[in-house]
Design a protein around this motif. Structure first.
Motif, PDB file in Angstrom:
ATOM      1  N   LYS A 625       0.824  -1.245  -0.048  1.00 21.67           N
ATOM      2  CA  LYS A 625      -0.101  -0.125  -0.005  1.00 21.67           C
ATOM      3  C   LYS A 625       0.719   1.262   0.241  1.00 21.67           C
ATOM      4  N   LEU A 626       2.049   1.265   0.373  1.00 14.08           N
ATOM      5  CA  LEU A 626       2.953   2.380   0.431  1.00 14.08           C
ATOM      6  C   LEU A 626       4.155   2.011  -0.284  1.00 14.08           C
ATOM      7  N   THR A 627       4.561   3.354  -0.892  1.00  7.95           N
ATOM      8  CA  THR A 627       5.722   3.318  -1.637  1.00  7.95           C
ATOM      9  C   THR A 627       6.795   4.133  -1.249  1.00  7.95           C
ATOM     10  N   GLN A 628       7.960   3.849  -1.556  1.00  5.43           N
ATOM     11  CA  GLN A 628       9.185   4.665  -1.223  1.00  5.43           C
ATOM     12  C   GLN A 628       9.884   5.435  -2.582  1.00  5.43           C
ATOM     13  N   ASN A 629       8.992   5.286  -3.510  1.00  2.00           N
ATOM     14  CA  ASN A 629       9.374   5.876  -4.997  1.00  2.00           C
ATOM     15  C   ASN A 629       8.784   7.428  -5.179  1.00  2.00           C
ATOM     16  N   VAL A 630       9.494   8.088  -5.324  1.00  2.00           N
ATOM     17  CA  VAL A 630       8.992   9.680  -5.391  1.00  2.00           C
ATOM     18  C   VAL A 630       8.270   9.802  -6.630  1.00  2.00           C
ATOM     19  N   ASP A 631       8.895   9.331  -7.728  1.00  4.33           N
ATOM     20  CA  ASP A 631       8.361   9.412  -9.140  1.00  4.33           C
ATOM     21  C   ASP A 631       7.111   8.935  -9.317  1.00  4.33           C
ATOM     22  N   LEU A 632       6.848   7.660  -8.861  1.00  2.00           N
ATOM     23  CA  LEU A 632       5.477   6.912  -8.748  1.00  2.00           C
ATOM     24  C   LEU A 632       4.384   7.687  -8.094  1.00  2.00           C
ATOM     25  N   LEU A 633       4.887   8.365  -6.900  1.00  2.00           N
ATOM     26  CA  LEU A 633       4.035   9.128  -6.172  1.00  2.00           C
ATOM     27  C   LEU A 633       3.532  10.476  -6.852  1.00  2.00           C
ATOM     28  N   GLY A 634       4.660  11.111  -7.574  1.00  2.00           N
ATOM     29  CA  GLY A 634       4.274  12.107  -8.366  1.00  2.00           C
ATOM     30  C   GLY A 634       3.219  12.010  -9.543  1.00  2.00           C
ATOM     31  N   LEU A 635       3.301  10.935  -9.872  1.00  2.00           N
ATOM     32  CA  LEU A 635       2.343  10.564 -11.197  1.00  2.00           C
ATOM     33  C   LEU A 635       1.276  10.315 -10.701  1.00  2.00           C
ATOM     34  N   LEU A 636       0.991   9.719  -9.701  1.00  2.00           N
ATOM     35  CA  LEU A 636      -0.491   9.379  -8.758  1.00  2.00           C
ATOM     36  C   LEU A 636      -1.237  10.678  -8.505  1.00  2.00           C
ATOM     37  N   LYS A 637      -0.408  11.872  -8.447  1.00  2.00           N
ATOM     38  CA  LYS A 637      -0.839  13.106  -7.843  1.00  2.00           C
ATOM     39  C   LYS A 637      -0.669  14.053  -8.985  1.00  2.00           C
ATOM     40  N   TRP A 638      -0.718  13.639 -10.237  1.00  2.00           N
ATOM     41  CA  TRP A 638      -0.401  14.413 -11.276  1.00  2.00           C
ATOM     42  C   TRP A 638      -1.335  15.855 -11.558  1.00  2.00           C
ATOM     43  N   ARG A 639      -2.573  15.774 -10.820  1.00  2.00           N
ATOM     44  CA  ARG A 639      -3.522  16.848 -11.121  1.00  2.00           C
ATOM     45  C   ARG A 639      -2.898  17.837 -10.106  1.00  2.00           C
TER      46      ARG A 639
END
Length: 1849
Positions: A625-639
């Motif tokens: 459920k949790l990630t340590q990747n910043v890029d993936l987190l940025g994509l998921l919050k693209w708006r």
């Protein structure tokens, strides 16, 4: 009460053996299943064996155990019953019966003990398993596993026992093959065979592993990606005295790190678990182990024990003392370590019931931590003194993930079983596997003393707190098996500045609390004493946040935490969270302060002071459920930050798969939202989508395809996405020329399936709202296929990989696209796609693509299938003709044919027609060409499948498709040839019974149709083709006689099963051949005699109805040949030749013989012209069949004598009917048998018979006459045979016969061919043969009478008598043993009298054996000539046909003083059918004559023989004066010395008295003759004494003087009473006087005869060695060339012989009845000492001393030396070793022992052993002392007791 039908009891099993001779009863053995039909009063059942219903009978109810049964057709004749048990139990029952029977047979045969042991072990396992299943207590999951194991065991056992292989499905269950295609059956057989082969390889691996042999064995773990280790704690034995926590986990011994979570067991101070409910239920499953874990070098099961109590483990007696100390401290106590590498890897099998002890190792110092102790224990090779303390556990490796293990091993895993997961993600993350775990490891710390005088006893408390510092409860877990807690307290190390813990805790924080949570570590000093410890407070604090500022989780790895000194007790306000948590943060803060220009100042918060202490931990996040990747987190919050969208999309390509699959749904939603809402990033989104699909395609995330499928079906909502996806697809394929786009193109092709899934799902969503644009959508899809087809046209090498990927992945879109696209159109697109692939390019990939299309649902649509099938069959035909990619071709064809047999594909008539027209001929030709290919079996399965699915109209259409008769004939020739080859050399293993039967059934159906084609197309005169018809007949016979249809060798159940499923194929084929033959009409003559052999082979098949139907064909052949040629000679010749061949090879039986005779006789008697000749021929065939059957039954035995007899019977038969080629064939068989037995003489006579068939001409040999020689003409072959025969005669010591052949060859070389060189060689050979006659040893064989009485013997022996020729040195005892061993069931008769009628007609076997004497047939040219003894001796034992046996008996009362007056001889004369030796070592007696010989006549014959013996030995010494003097000395001394041999007093008492003359007045002439013979002996003795005096050396002169004095006394008495006879003049020349040389006499050995030149010895068992004193030492003769005395003027020898009234050459004298009697052979004693047999000491041979005083000692030594030198003359020969001394032979003793004793006493010493048994009593018997000192004087030695037959054997 009458018999009533059984209603309830229908099926039972015999529990006792039941045997009853009454035919009304049914014999039973234990375990026999019975079918019960009727019952009688509850006492008797009537029924039959369930496996053999042909025999019905009654049997007791009490012998039967009734079982529940399923009854079919109840009450009818076809009623069947089967046991109502689970199929696996029924199969095991059947196997146990079958294997048990075979084990008995193996045990009885005493062969293959290893196999017997192996099968017995498997039987025991099956019995135990069956018992467990029948009991009903086995869990369902275990039962499923056991079923597979049982099936594998049964298949393995059937394989090693050569039994049939059972067809099974993937669940190992037997299946019904009727609903399967041929290819499917073949596939299942192949898989079963491979499975069995792996089992055999495993067995060999375990058996041969010690020899370091590498055997490829399938890894049992390969079937599962996830593995688990099940551990049960049975007991924990450790003397702690306090409570303890026991942690168990898996440990990597190489990296020194823990693999799994801890399994925690809280142990009480009383030695039991604190939770008593867990007693005996401490179980844990260590799961999530993957292939990397399996490949770890060392894996250990580690148990860590932490005690909870005082600081020091002291024994405190009082309660007050215990209260003074702190009791809640956690202290490291010890460990237990076990290497489980082999268990985990499957090398060592462990079961949950097998317990293992793990020894306990205690810490050695105050501050040794458990991790150090673990490493020390692992590295140490010495054993620790555990003192019985340790852990008892059981383990079992389960190759399954958690869910599978819980389902399949319910008997092991229940709700109470703890599950210890791997620390980290497993290699395969299963869908729905949600985890949110954080593993924290306390590594070490560094703490100052502070205000303490010594270092602190530091205890670390771990807790999880919120943003305000409040503790989050129940989230800290020390290990599975116990509930989580709110905090964890570490172990305490006493006064340690740098404690090292190595403790692992698991943090499980709810996802909603995780963002604000942090880990808090507090430090406290713990005092030993309770009162001080109470005042201790936390002095320090460390913390670390679980989430980072950007929203990612805490990074994995080591964290060096800052330790703050506490000045406050309030921690619930969370003020410390503003401080730096790690040394890295602290350093960053310091740098920032310096950069801003400030002074270095550490951050401060009130109550928390930075200290110099350090604390280190490691963390590992395992969360889906949790990630340590910043890029993936940025994509998921693209708006939130759309400006970085491009950057985030590009960065997504670099994100690892582990992070993506955790957020797969969110990521996909984001991408499709971007695709629909933003138009500028379509390509990036498409590439990102391809990247995600490619990641999931990796093995590690392969199971996430299920998640992806679920997303597409349930969560995907982009209804317009298909438009952009199609656009991007076309764009990707249009850019194929760009070489830089290669990698992306390949990824796109790999993701094609799921791209189309998204497209189709999007289109389906769109059609829910608007379905008007379907044509447009299909046009867009065609654009995609057009772009892909464009890719396939290219021939550039860099596009090979994309093209291959396209053919691999394009068929995957079929299932989805058919839901939104017209199927027929899609079929055309696929057809075009395949056509665009260039020829000879990616052939294998193209076939695989077609194979995938076949497996799709599109191929099941009939109209689509026709479009695709034409394309596929065309390519298949081209490839098969080129023999290219055969493996792929046969796979494609197999799957096509399998699918066409399916039920859900509609009508397949047109499809079969297409495949037939395109591929049948090619398939046949391919199979013919690739006979040795490994794919041949699969191709044959395809052929069978195609023929099986062809209907009659298909056959008609195919036959009609041939343009000409020639093409049709070629096809028929091909298919007939192929069928015959496949039948004769089956491509399937014999145990594949179903496959073979199916092949036969299909071939039978095809042959029937092709037979009709032959009749319709090739029977008229213009189109008749002999070759095609001949092939048809040969095919039919080959089919009918194939081994797989030998029904008589099968069990009844197997026969019934085959007949039920496939019918009686042999019977059907027989009638097809019969019908075809009678349809031939006028063409029959063309097949005579070529078809005689095949038809005969067909009629020999052991099926009565078939024989009745086909035997009349022979009469038709006879009739046809008779009408066309006037006789049936060709048929007769072929019939006899083929009968011999087929009967010998195992065909035919007695039933066939009688059936043939009956049927053929009936037909012949009905025919006008065959009534006589035909009947005679039938009788001839019957006789031949009987002899051939006898020969076949005997030839397989080890008894070579019987085989020779049968062979002679056959060759005589062939000679009688003038079949020379068969006669010669069996001659050579007989020759080979003799060669095997070293019967050289008999083998020579066999070759001689063949040679007599040839003539001395250059006529060429016929094909039948060409034998094993390279000769081509009669002369060459005859010459070769003569030389071989001469060689054999030479080996057999029959040199006289060899000389005859030499003379015949001499004539040819000298007067016909003039080959003088060969003549010279021949004469040398002939000279050597002549020399052998007079110089070499030739033992005389004995002859034996053998009678076989009783009906137990075969026909050629039954109640017949024979004369056998014994082997060299073979005596009666040895011969009897040999004969009796050949007939172990026979009984030896103890009498020589003829057998009674009871014996002749008995069912037993009786053998009568005794010795007979041969009657010499003296050659006419010997008459009146002086001949060497060695020349005449040949005719005594060779070229003889008459034999006599003398049996003494007494007439009248016994007279003790005059026994010889009543002793008569019964003389039996036997005449054999042929002379001996001959082609056999025995011949049958054809004539027997018996007569009685009176005592007087017996005395006359005895005296005649004695005179002849003396005369012969005297003449021998006249001709050979150099011979040893010993035989002459013994012969003369035994005759003249009454003390040694006796005088004539017994004859005088018996016959020369008035009383006898009164009683027998007619005997006066015979009495006169006897007196005359006594008188005639004196002059012969006189000449012998004179000769002895001349030849005797000095040492023997005293002996000679004594003998001369005895002779003078004897002569005076005889001349006085019987008159004086003329002197016997033996020589006309002086005798050479030999200088005396002392020589030692070796004692004679009874039972041996030897004679080699002048240095040989013939040893008689009645020699003087048995007298009271041993013979004297006789000196050697002088060498040739010594001085000889002058001649005297005596009469010549011949003159004297003529005056004397006898011939010097005639050694046998005729009696009044014309019978001849042979004189005994001279006896010579061997004097030569050779290296071959060392001289034995006299103590061993019984010599007690010399007869006369020895010479002086010094003279003896010198004379012996000279003797040794004199024995080395060039003409000397070494004697062979004497034969082994045999026991006495008492087989010929008469019933009257007294008579025989007298007879033995009176036997002269000079009679050879071979004559001893049958000679009449000697002239003047006297009593003599036996050589055995224990035997009384005058008593015959008591024979040994007859041995027990068992002992003898």
């Amino acid at each position: 009460m009458p018999w009533i039908p059984s209603a309830k009891d229908k099926y039972g099993v015999a529990v006792y053996n039941y045997r009853n001779g009454n035919k009304m009863h049914l014999n039973l053995s234990v375990g026999d299943p019975v079918h019960i039909r009727e019952e009688f009063e509850g006492l008797w059942y009537k029924g039959c064996h369930n496996h053999d219903k042909s025999i019905t009978g009654i049997f007791p109810c009490s012998y039967i155990h009734i079982k529940e049964a399923v009854v079919e057709h109840r009450g009818s004749k076809n009623e069947t019953v089967s046991c109502k048990e689970p199929p696996v139990v029924q199969e095991m029952t059947h196997v146990l019966r079958e294997w048990g029977t075979m084990c008995k047979d193996i045990y009885k045969s005493n062969k293959n003990h290893k196999l017997l042991t192996r099968i017995r072990g498997m039987l025991q396992q099956l019995i135990n398993i069956r018992r467990s299943i029948v009991s009903g207590t086995m869990p369902a999951d275990e039962l499923a596993t056991i079923k597979k194991q049982v099936a594998d065991m049964i298949d393995f056992g059937n394989r090693i026992l050569d039994l049939d292989l059972i067809v099974r499905n993937e669940n190992r269950e037997p299946i019904d093959v009727n609903n399967l295609s041929t290819v499917e059956i073949y596939t299942m057989y192949s898989e079963s065979a491979q499975r069995i082969q792996r089992k055999i390889a495993e067995e060999d691996f375990h058996r041969k592993g010690k020899n370091n042999e590498v055997v490829e064995v399938q890894d049992p773990m390969s079937s599962s990606h996830v593995h688990s280790l099940f551990v049960t704690v049975k007991n924990f034995v450790c003397r702690i005295g306090e409570e303890a926590d026991v942690f168990m986990s898996l440990y990597d011994g190489k990296s020194h790190s823990f693999i799994s979570e801890n399994y925690l067991v809280r142990w009480g101070s009383q030695g039991l678990p604190r939770n008593l409910e867990m007693l005996n239920n401490l179980k844990c499953l260590f799961t999530d182990l993957g292939s990397k874990d399996m490949s770890r070098e060392k894996i250990y099961l580690v148990c860590q024990i932490v005690r909870i109590g005082r600081m020091e483990l002291k024994d405190l007696k009082s309660e007050s003392d215990r209260k003074r100390y702190t009791n809640s401290l956690r202290r490291a106590f010890g460990i237990a370590v076990m290497d489980v590498t082999n268990i985990v890897k499957g090398i060592e099998e462990r079961d949950e019931d097998k317990q293992t002890f793990i020894p306990f190792v205690q810490v050695t110092g105050e501050n040794e931590n458990l991790h150090q102790l673990i490493m020390r224990t692992i590295s140490s090779r010495s054993e620790f003194n555990h003192k019985g303390q340790g852990l008892w556990v059981s383990m079992k490796m389960l190759h399954a993930d958690l869910k599978t293990a819980q389902r399949d091993y319910q008997h092991l895993i229940d709700k109470t079983t703890a599950v210890a997961r791997k620390m980290g993600f497993p290699e395969v993350i299963m869908p729905g596997d949600i985890r949110n775990d954080l593993y924290v490891t306390l590594i070490q710390g560094d703490f100052e003393k502070g205000s303490k005088t010594a270092h602190k006893n530091v205890e670390v408390t771990v807790s999880v707190c919120g943003k305000s510092g409040e503790v989050i409860p129940i989230v800290v877990s020390m290990g599975v098996g116990e509930d989580p807690m709110s905090e964890h307290r570490s172990c305490i190390y006493y006064q340690s500045r740098q404690p090292r813990w190595g403790e692992i805790v698991k943090i499980q924080v709810p996802i909603e609390d995780l963002r604000n949570a942090h880990l808090r570590f507090t430090f406290r000093h713990r005092s030993t004493m309770q009162n001080k410890d109470t005042n201790e407070k936390d002095y320090g604090l460390s913390f670390i946040k679980l989430m980072r500022e950007e929203g990612t989780t805490l990074k994995d790895g080591i964290h060096n935490l800052v330790v703050y000194k506490l000045e406050t007790r309030r921690l619930d306000n969370g003020k410390y969270l503003t401080l730096p948590a790690t040394r890295e943060e602290l350093d960053t803060h310091t740098k920032q302060v310096k950069t801003s220009g400030g002074h270095q100042r550490y951050p401060r918060v009130e109550g928390f002071i930075l200290s110099k202490d350090n604390f280190q931990i490691t963390t590992l996040v395992c969360s889906t459920k949790l990630t340590q990747n910043v890029d993936l987190l940025g994509l998921l919050k693209w708006r939130v930050n759309s400006t970085d969208l491009k950057k985030n999309l590009e960065a997504l390509m670099k994100v690892g798969g582990e992070e993506i699959v955790k957020f797969l749904q969110d990521t996909l939603d984001t991408l499709f939202n971007i695709l629909m809402e933003v138009n500028d990033y379509d390509t990036l989104v498409f590439d990102a989508l391809i990247h995600i699909i490619s990641l999931i395609a990796e093995k590690k995330f392969f199971h996430f395809f299920a998640v992806l499928d679920s997303y597409i079906c349930e969560h995907f909502s982009a209804a317009l996405a298909y438009q952009k996806l199609i656009k991007e697809l076309v764009r990707s394929f249009n850019g194929v020329e760009d070489i830089n786009n290669k990698d992306q193109l390949q990824k796109t092709i790999k993701a094609l399936e799921y791209v189309f899934k998204f497209i189709v799902r999007s289109r389906e969503l769109f059609e829910q709202f608007n379905d008007q644009s379907r044509d447009k959508f299909e046009s867009e899809v065609r654009l995609v296929f057009k772009a892909i087809n464009k890719l396939m046209v290219h021939k550039e090498n860099h596009l090979l990989v994309p093209q291959g990927l396209a053919m691999k992945h394009l068929p995957t879109v079929i299932e989805d696209i058919t839901t939104v696209f017209e199927p027929r159109g899609l079929s055309s697109l696929l057809q075009e796609f395949i056509k665009n692939v260039p020829m000879d390019r990616l052939t294998k990939q193209k076939i695989q693509c077609m194979l995938d299309i076949v497996h799709s649902s599109l191929f099941k649509v009939q109209e689509c299938r026709l479009i695709l099938l034409k394309m596929m069959t065309r390519d298949l035909r081209d490839l098969m003709q080129k023999q290219d990619e055969l493996e792929s071709c046969v796979k494609l064809l197999s799957d096509i044919l399998s699918l066409l047999r399916s039920k859900d594909v509609g009508s397949t008539r047109d499809d079969i027609k297409e495949v037939m027209n395109a591929l049948l001929r090619t398939l046949i030709q391919t199979i013919i060409k690739i006979r040795d290919s490994p794919h041949i079996a699969n191709f044959v399965a395809c052929l069978i499948s195609l023929l099986r699915q062809m209907e009659e109209n298909h056959y008609h259409q195919y036959i009609a498709s041939f343009p000409s008769t020639i093409d049709l004939m070629d096809f028929l020739m091909e298919i007939f040839t192929l069928f015959q080859e496949l039948i004769n050399n089956n491509v399937y293993r014999p145990e594949w019974v179903t496959m073979i039967c199916l092949q036969n059934s299909v071939f039978m159906r095809a042959i029937k149709f092709f037979g009709k084609t032959l009749t319709n197309k090739f029977l008229d005169e213009n189109n008749f083709q002999y070759v095609v018809w001949e092939n048809f007949f040969n095919l039919g016979v080959a089919f009918l006689t194939q081994e797989s249809l030998h029904m008589e060798t099968f069990s009844q159940n197997k026969r019934d099963s085959i007949n039920k499923k496939y019918g009686n194929l042999r019977y059907e084929m027989g009638f097809e051949i019969r019908a075809a033959w009678f349809n031939l009409g006028q063409h029959k003559n063309k097949f005579i005699p070529d078809m005689v052999g095949p038809i005969l082979k067909m009629t020999l098949v052991p099926e009565k109805e078939l024989r009745k139907a086909t035997i009349p064909i022979f009469f038709d052949i006879m009739q046809c040949e008779l009408h066309s040629r006037g006789s049936f000679k060709k048929f007769e010749s072929a019939m006899i030749t083929k009968l011999d061949e087929y009967i010998e090879s195992g065909h035919g039986d007695e039933e066939y013989t009688e059936l043939f005779y009956k049927i053929m006789t009936e037909w012949c008697l009905k025919h006008q012209y065959l009534k006589q000749s035909g009947t005679e021929f039938v009788k001839l065939v019957r006789l031949l069949l009987m002899r051939l059957l006898d020969y076949r039954s005997i030839i397989r035995e080890e008894n070579r004598d019987n085989r020779m007899s049968c062979t002679v019977n056959l060759l005589n038969f062939y000679k009688e009917i003038n079949r020379s080629e068969m006669y010669i064939r069996y001659l050579y068989k007989l020759h080979d048998l003799h060669q095997e037995c070293d019967n050289y003489t008999e083998a020579a006579y066999c070759l001689l018979l063949h040679a007599k068939q040839l003539n001395w001409s250059d006529e060429m040999l016929s094909v039948e006459e060409v034998t094993r020689s390279s000769a081509r003409t009669h002369r060459e072959l005859k010459e070769t045979l003569y030389y071989e025969t001469i060689k054999l005669f030479e080996n057999g010591k029959i040199w006289e016969e060899g000389i005859k052949l030499c003379k015949e060859l001499e004539h040819q070389y000298e007067q016909e061919t003039f080959q003088y060189t060969e003549l010279a060689k021949l004469l040398k050979l002939q000279a050597n043969l002549y020399e052998n006659i007079t110089t070499k040893l030739r033992p005389e064989p004995e002859y034996f009478f053998v009678g076989y009485y009783g009906k137990g013997f075969p026909a050629f022996q039954r109640n017949r008598t024979f004369i056998y020729r014994g082997k060299e040195y073979e005596r009666l005892s040895e011969f009897s043993s040999r004969i009796m061993m050949s007939c172990p069931n026979a009984q030896k008769m103890t009498t020589t009298s003829p057998p009674t009628e009871d014996i002749l007609n008995s069912d037993g076997m009786f053998i009568q054996i005794f010795t007979v004497s041969a009657i010499m047939e003296e050659p006419a040219y010997f008459k009146g000539k002086s001949i060497n003894t060695k020349i005449i001796n040949y005719y005594k034992a060779n070229e003889v046909q008459k034999f006599i046996y003398n049996k003494p008996f007494r007439k009248g009362p016994k007279d003790k003083d005059n026994e010889f007056a009543s002793m008569w001889i019964e003389r039996t004369t036997y005449v054999t059918s042929y002379k001996l030796p001959g082609i056999l070592r025995w011949f049958e007696i054809k004539h027997t004559d018996r007569q009685e010989v009176s005592p007087l006549q017996n005395a006359i014959e005895t005296m005649e023989n004695a005179n002849a013996d003396i005369k012969q030995i005297v003449l021998q010494y006249v001709n050979e004066p150099e011979s040893p003097i010993n035989p002459l000395s013994m012969k003369l001394n035994g005759t003249v010395d009454a003390k040694v041999m006796g005088g004539f007093s017994n004859y005088e008492k018996a016959f020369f008295n008035s009383e006898y003359n009164k009683k027998n007045p007619d005997d006066s002439v015979r009495i006169a003759r006897l007196k005359d013979l006594i008188a005639l002996q004196v002059p012969i003795l006189a000449e012998g004494i004179r000769l002895h005096g001349e030849l005797a050396p000095v040492a023997l002169q005293p002996f000679h003087k004594n003998m001369e004095n005895c002779f003078n006394d004897l002569r005076d008495k005889v001349e006085k009473e019987y008159g004086k006879k003329p002197p016997f003049q033996s020589v006309t020349r002086p005798v050479q006087k030999v200088a005396p040389q002392p020589r030692t006499l070796s004692l004679a050995r009874p039972g041996s005869i030897m004679s080699i030149n002048s240095y040989t010895s013939d040893i008689s068992e009645e020699s003087p060695s048995n007298s009271t004193a041993p013979p004297p030492e006789i000196p050697a003769k002088k060498k040739p060339g010594a001085a000889t005395p002058t001649k005297d003027n005596r009469k010549s020898k011949s003159d004297w012989l003529s005056n004397f009234g006898g011939s010097s050459t005639s050694l046998d004298h005729e009696t009044k009845n014309g019978l001849k009697h042979e004189p005994p052979q001279p006896v010579e004693l061997r004097e030569e000492i050779t290296a071959q047999r060392p001289r034995r000491p006299k103590s061993q041979v019984g010599v007690t001393g010399p007869l006369t005083p020895r010479p002086p000692h010094h003279a003896s030594e010198t004379s012996l030396a000279s003797s040794n030198s004199s024995l080395t003359s060039p003409v000397s020969r070494f004697a062979p070793p004497l034969p082994t001394k045999q026991t006495g032979d008492y087989g010929n003793l008469p019933e009257d022992n007294d008579v025989m004793q007298k007879h033995v006493k009176s036997t002269p010493n000079n009679i050879s052993p071979s004559r001893l048994r049958n000679k009449p009593p000697p002239p003047l018997p006297i009593k003599r002392q036996e050589s055995n000192p224990g035997t009384p004087l005058g008593k015959y030695p008591i024979p040994p007791k007859k041995p027990n037959r068992k002992d003898a054997s």
